[in-house]
Design a protein around this motif. Sequence first.
Motif, PDB file in Angstrom:
ATOM      1  N   LEU A   1      57.753  44.962   9.612  1.00 19.33           N
ATOM      2  CA  LEU A   1      58.215  46.163   8.912  1.00 19.33           C
ATOM      3  C   LEU A   1      57.010  47.015   8.553  1.00 19.33           C
ATOM      4  O   LEU A   1      55.926  46.496   8.292  1.00 19.33           O
ATOM      5  CB  LEU A   1      58.982  45.786   7.647  1.00 19.33           C
ATOM      6  CG  LEU A   1      60.430  45.368   7.843  1.00 19.33           C
ATOM      7  CD1 LEU A   1      61.015  44.887   6.524  1.00 19.33           C
ATOM      8  CD2 LEU A   1      61.257  46.497   8.404  1.00 19.33           C
ATOM      9  N   GLU A   2      57.197  48.314   8.532  1.00 22.21           N
ATOM     10  CA  GLU A   2      56.177  49.294   8.188  1.00 22.21           C
ATOM     11  C   GLU A   2      55.100  49.472   9.269  1.00 22.21           C
ATOM     12  O   GLU A   2      54.144  50.204   9.046  1.00 22.21           O
ATOM     13  CB  GLU A   2      55.492  48.962   6.843  1.00 22.21           C
ATOM     14  CG  GLU A   2      56.461  48.760   5.685  1.00 22.21           C
ATOM     15  CD  GLU A   2      57.261  50.012   5.364  1.00 22.21           C
ATOM     16  OE1 GLU A   2      56.689  51.113   5.391  1.00 22.21           O
ATOM     17  OE2 GLU A   2      58.465  49.881   5.078  1.00 22.21           O
TER      18      GLU A   2
ATOM     19  N   HIS B   1      61.523  50.647  10.573  1.00 27.96           N
ATOM     20  CA  HIS B   1      62.335  50.803   9.369  1.00 27.96           C
ATOM     21  C   HIS B   1      63.213  49.577   9.114  1.00 27.96           C
ATOM     22  O   HIS B   1      63.413  49.173   7.974  1.00 27.96           O
ATOM     23  CB  HIS B   1      63.205  52.054   9.513  1.00 27.96           C
ATOM     24  CG  HIS B   1      64.158  52.275   8.397  1.00 27.96           C
ATOM     25  ND1 HIS B   1      63.751  52.644   7.145  1.00 27.96           N
ATOM     26  CD2 HIS B   1      65.508  52.173   8.345  1.00 27.96           C
ATOM     27  CE1 HIS B   1      64.810  52.769   6.361  1.00 27.96           C
ATOM     28  NE2 HIS B   1      65.879  52.479   7.063  1.00 27.96           N
ATOM     29  N   ASP B   2      63.753  48.996  10.170  1.00 25.40           N
ATOM     30  CA  ASP B   2      64.649  47.845  10.066  1.00 25.40           C
ATOM     31  C   ASP B   2      64.283  46.871  11.173  1.00 25.40           C
ATOM     32  O   ASP B   2      64.075  47.282  12.319  1.00 25.40           O
ATOM     33  CB  ASP B   2      66.101  48.312  10.213  1.00 25.40           C
ATOM     34  CG  ASP B   2      67.107  47.231   9.885  1.00 25.40           C
ATOM     35  OD1 ASP B   2      66.714  46.180   9.355  1.00 25.40           O
ATOM     36  OD2 ASP B   2      68.307  47.431  10.176  1.00 25.40           O
ATOM     37  N   LEU B   3      64.217  45.599  10.832  1.00 26.84           N
ATOM     38  CA  LEU B   3      63.767  44.612  11.809  1.00 26.84           C
ATOM     39  C   LEU B   3      64.465  43.280  11.580  1.00 26.84           C
ATOM     40  O   LEU B   3      64.429  42.745  10.471  1.00 26.84           O
ATOM     41  CB  LEU B   3      62.246  44.430  11.680  1.00 26.84           C
ATOM     42  CG  LEU B   3      61.571  43.485  12.655  1.00 26.84           C
ATOM     43  CD1 LEU B   3      61.635  44.035  14.070  1.00 26.84           C
ATOM     44  CD2 LEU B   3      60.125  43.268  12.259  1.00 26.84           C
TER      45      LEU B   3
END
Length: 116
Positions: free
Chosen positions: A14-15, A103-105
Amino acid sequence: MDCNKLVEDRTPKLEMEFNSEEDAHKFYNNYAFKTDFNVCKDYLNKDKDGVTTSRRYSYCKEGVKRKYEGDVMPKRTRAPTKTGCGTKMVIVLLREIMKYRVHDLILEHNHELHIA
């Protein structure tokens, strides 16, 4: 793409940030190849200028196959190809810096992978 993170660990996080949508796809596709699954480009959102604002990459076996609803049963049935696996990576565009961020994982599979 942040090359320091790539050298240390080839697992998506993420990020994480990428310079382009293509960089994100190549990175996730390489990760998928190493862990033995296939990636599909799922949905895509664009702004009025045609710039991609978000994209979801998912496992090709995502979802479930619909049940046969006809009057006659098919002559031949095939092995199920969809497993309902929710593995995915979603990237969004950060307009301030014009980079894509994870953003989403979801990296967990709900089935065994066929490792060769």
